[in-house]
Design a protein around this motif. Structure first.
Motif, PDB file in Angstrom:
ATOM      1  N   ARG A 176       0.841  -1.210   0.000  1.00 35.90           N
ATOM      2  CA  ARG A 176       0.000   0.000   0.000  1.00 35.90           C
ATOM      3  C   ARG A 176       0.873   1.256   0.000  1.00 35.90           C
ATOM      4  O   ARG A 176       0.686   2.169   0.790  1.00 35.90           O
ATOM      5  N   LEU A 177       1.833   1.252  -0.908  1.00 33.07           N
ATOM      6  CA  LEU A 177       2.737   2.386  -1.108  1.00 33.07           C
ATOM      7  C   LEU A 177       2.627   2.839  -2.549  1.00 33.07           C
ATOM      8  O   LEU A 177       2.189   2.102  -3.415  1.00 33.07           O
ATOM      9  N   GLY A 178       3.087   4.030  -2.798  1.00 35.03           N
ATOM     10  CA  GLY A 178       3.158   4.544  -4.156  1.00 35.03           C
ATOM     11  C   GLY A 178       4.363   5.440  -4.276  1.00 35.03           C
ATOM     12  O   GLY A 178       5.015   5.752  -3.279  1.00 35.03           O
ATOM     13  N   ASN A 179       4.675   5.835  -5.489  1.00 34.90           N
ATOM     14  CA  ASN A 179       5.789   6.759  -5.672  1.00 34.90           C
ATOM     15  C   ASN A 179       5.477   7.746  -6.787  1.00 34.90           C
ATOM     16  O   ASN A 179       4.564   7.547  -7.573  1.00 34.90           O
ATOM     17  N   TRP A 180       6.225   8.817  -6.785  1.00 36.06           N
ATOM     18  CA  TRP A 180       6.107   9.794  -7.855  1.00 36.06           C
ATOM     19  C   TRP A 180       7.498  10.325  -8.172  1.00 36.06           C
ATOM     20  O   TRP A 180       8.392  10.285  -7.340  1.00 36.06           O
TER      21      TRP A 180
ATOM     22  N   GLN B 235      -0.173   2.748  -8.379  1.00 34.62           N
ATOM     23  CA  GLN B 235      -0.616   2.548  -6.999  1.00 34.62           C
ATOM     24  C   GLN B 235      -0.879   3.882  -6.308  1.00 34.62           C
ATOM     25  O   GLN B 235      -1.794   3.983  -5.491  1.00 34.62           O
ATOM     26  N   LEU B 236      -0.130   4.904  -6.612  1.00 36.40           N
ATOM     27  CA  LEU B 236      -0.359   6.205  -5.979  1.00 36.40           C
ATOM     28  C   LEU B 236      -1.728   6.759  -6.380  1.00 36.40           C
ATOM     29  O   LEU B 236      -2.434   7.331  -5.555  1.00 36.40           O
ATOM     30  N   PHE B 237      -2.115   6.560  -7.643  1.00 32.41           N
ATOM     31  CA  PHE B 237      -3.462   6.953  -8.070  1.00 32.41           C
ATOM     32  C   PHE B 237      -4.507   6.224  -7.220  1.00 32.41           C
ATOM     33  O   PHE B 237      -5.472   6.832  -6.763  1.00 32.41           O
ATOM     34  N   ARG B 238      -4.291   4.911  -6.998  1.00 28.04           N
ATOM     35  CA  ARG B 238      -5.231   4.123  -6.202  1.00 28.04           C
ATOM     36  C   ARG B 238      -5.298   4.644  -4.772  1.00 28.04           C
ATOM     37  O   ARG B 238      -6.380   4.776  -4.197  1.00 28.04           O
ATOM     38  N   LEU B 239      -4.139   4.919  -4.177  1.00 25.58           N
ATOM     39  CA  LEU B 239      -4.096   5.361  -2.785  1.00 25.58           C
ATOM     40  C   LEU B 239      -4.823   6.681  -2.574  1.00 25.58           C
ATOM     41  O   LEU B 239      -5.473   6.882  -1.551  1.00 25.58           O
ATOM     42  N   PHE B 240      -4.711   7.581  -3.549  1.00 26.11           N
ATOM     43  CA  PHE B 240      -5.363   8.882  -3.423  1.00 26.11           C
ATOM     44  C   PHE B 240      -6.759   8.894  -4.038  1.00 26.11           C
ATOM     45  O   PHE B 240      -7.430   9.923  -4.051  1.00 26.11           O
TER      46      PHE B 240
END
Length: 92
Positions: free
Chosen positions: A30-34, A48-53
């Motif tokens: 449950r991590l993401g990066n940019w 994954q960052l799109f999913r988290l936000f």
């Protein structure tokens, strides 16, 4: 898969496999990066960052300033300071 460009052939299979493993790992953790390209000012988010936000990946990534607004104000200030220091010194 191989990509040819001006007579140069590069095998990108390992790179694609690493990207797939990174995406799977981020989903589990449950991590993401940019990434922020300071030359163009563009931000690139991981899936994954799109999913988290809760944002639609079909939409464009936020701008740098919009991205900062997604963080707690103290964390955003630290992040902005780190970016400014990197720009000033050339360090990562």
């Amino acid at each position: 898969g191989r990509v040819a460009w001006d007579g140069l052939v590069v095998d990108v299979t390992d790179l694609k496999n690493h990207e797939i493993r990174l995406e799977e790992s981020q989903k589990i953790a449950r991590l993401g990066n940019w990434n922020y390209d300071v030359a163009t000012g563009q931000i690139k988010w991981s899936k994954q960052l799109f999913r988290l936000f809760g944002r639609d990946p079909a939409q464009a990534e936020p701008t740098y300033l919009e991205n900062l607004q997604l963080y707690h104000p103290e964390d955003a200030a630290k992040l902005h300071q780190a970016v400014e220091q990197a720009l000033a010194t050339g360090e990562s």
